[in-house]
Design a protein around this motif. Structure first.
Motif, PDB file in Angstrom:
ATOM      1  N   ARG A 171       0.672  -1.159   0.097  1.00  0.00           N
ATOM      2  CA  ARG A 171       0.042   0.110  -0.036  1.00  0.00           C
ATOM      3  C   ARG A 171       0.918   1.143   0.255  1.00  0.00           C
ATOM      4  O   ARG A 171       1.794   1.407   0.713  1.00  0.00           O
ATOM      5  CB  ARG A 171      -0.830   0.178   1.149  1.00  0.00           C
ATOM      6  CG  ARG A 171      -1.607   1.335   1.460  1.00  0.00           C
ATOM      7  CD  ARG A 171      -2.734   1.448   0.356  1.00  0.00           C
ATOM      8  NE  ARG A 171      -3.307   2.660   0.735  1.00  0.00           N
ATOM      9  CZ  ARG A 171      -3.900   3.548  -0.194  1.00  0.00           C
ATOM     10  NH1 ARG A 171      -3.468   3.489  -1.476  1.00  0.00           N
ATOM     11  NH2 ARG A 171      -4.647   4.420   0.243  1.00  0.00           N
ATOM     12  N   PRO A 202      -5.138  -0.606   3.008  1.00  0.00           N
ATOM     13  CA  PRO A 202      -3.885  -0.945   4.249  1.00  0.00           C
ATOM     14  C   PRO A 202      -4.396  -2.304   4.616  1.00  0.00           C
ATOM     15  O   PRO A 202      -3.661  -3.265   5.203  1.00  0.00           O
ATOM     16  CB  PRO A 202      -3.996   0.206   5.143  1.00  0.00           C
ATOM     17  CG  PRO A 202      -5.248   0.792   4.954  1.00  0.00           C
ATOM     18  CD  PRO A 202      -5.594   0.724   3.430  1.00  0.00           C
ATOM     19  N   LEU A 215       3.905  -1.192   3.835  1.00  0.00           N
ATOM     20  CA  LEU A 215       3.472   0.388   3.307  1.00  0.00           C
ATOM     21  C   LEU A 215       4.708   0.866   2.796  1.00  0.00           C
ATOM     22  O   LEU A 215       5.877   0.773   3.051  1.00  0.00           O
ATOM     23  CB  LEU A 215       3.179   1.236   4.610  1.00  0.00           C
ATOM     24  CG  LEU A 215       1.956   0.826   5.497  1.00  0.00           C
ATOM     25  CD1 LEU A 215       1.879   1.695   6.623  1.00  0.00           C
ATOM     26  CD2 LEU A 215       0.907   0.861   4.524  1.00  0.00           C
ATOM     27  N   THR A 221      -2.725  -2.277   9.049  1.00  0.00           N
ATOM     28  CA  THR A 221      -2.080  -3.144   8.106  1.00  0.00           C
ATOM     29  C   THR A 221      -2.310  -4.186   9.178  1.00  0.00           C
ATOM     30  O   THR A 221      -1.497  -4.251  10.263  1.00  0.00           O
ATOM     31  CB  THR A 221      -0.815  -2.726   7.752  1.00  0.00           C
ATOM     32  OG1 THR A 221      -1.011  -1.519   6.999  1.00  0.00           O
ATOM     33  CG2 THR A 221      -0.064  -3.669   6.856  1.00  0.00           C
ATOM     34  N   ARG A 281       3.488  -6.841   9.821  1.00  0.00           N
ATOM     35  CA  ARG A 281       3.472  -5.428   8.739  1.00  0.00           C
ATOM     36  C   ARG A 281       5.031  -5.065   8.590  1.00  0.00           C
ATOM     37  O   ARG A 281       5.548  -4.979   9.631  1.00  0.00           O
ATOM     38  CB  ARG A 281       2.508  -4.575   9.160  1.00  0.00           C
ATOM     39  CG  ARG A 281       2.784  -4.038  10.785  1.00  0.00           C
ATOM     40  CD  ARG A 281       1.828  -3.082  11.024  1.00  0.00           C
ATOM     41  NE  ARG A 281       1.842  -3.078  12.383  1.00  0.00           N
ATOM     42  CZ  ARG A 281       0.414  -3.271  13.383  1.00  0.00           C
ATOM     43  NH1 ARG A 281      -0.428  -3.560  12.782  1.00  0.00           N
ATOM     44  NH2 ARG A 281       0.754  -3.000  14.441  1.00  0.00           N
TER      45      ARG A 281
END
Length: 161
Positions: free
Chosen positions: A40, A75, A81, A102, A106
């Motif tokens: 994302r 997310p 990310l 998330t 992550r």
């Protein structure tokens, strides 16, 4: 027209071989992803130079998807990310909420010098700081803006491919 089809059939699929695997350590949380990472992208206050290069990295020339990295819209569907730009005061809380949304395990990747250390914007009054000041960062990609090859190499470190 028929001769063109014959030539295509005779030539077959033409593609350049993949570059060698990137050197360096894979983040510990990336090992649990199994060679595929859903990404994302979050713009925390950049000048959009990094976004252009991310678009190129996922475009047909560099094609980051062939190494198991795919951009997703939420997310909640992401494993990592991809954060660009220095974190502005207005984006600090949304970035934290996005990181928390998330699912674990992550990862956070700081893309570009601005995300790593505020770059050209260092000392500006409207900044909360670099990405690592707001959320834990697992991987940093240097450059202003980083080349698409560097972005793909960073994503390959996450996928292990």
């Amino acid at each position: 027209m028929l001769s063109l089809w014959r030539k295509i059939r005779r030539t077959g699929r033409v593609a350049e071989p993949a570059p060698p695997r990137p050197s360096g350590d894979m983040p510990a949380a990336a090992a649990a992803l199994g060679g595929s990472v859903q990404v994302r992208h979050v713009d925390a206050g950049s000048c959009n130079g990094c976004e252009v290069e991310i678009g190129s990295a996922f475009g047909p020339v560099y094609d980051a998807e062939r190494y198991g990295a795919r951009l997703v819209a939420s997310p909640r569907h992401a494993d990592a990310l991809l954060v660009t730009g220095p974190v502005t005061r207005n984006m600090a809380a949304p970035l934290r909420r996005t990181y928390e949304a998330t699912p674990a395990p992550r990862l956070a990747v700081a893309v570009g010098d601005c995300a790593r250390n505020c770059g050209a914007f260092a000392g500006a009054y409207g900044l909360a700081g670099a990405v690592s000041d707001v959320v834990p960062v697992d991987l940093e990609i240097a450059g202003c803006p980083p080349r698409p090859e560097a972005i793909v190499e960073g994503l390959r470190k996450l996928t292990g491919r």
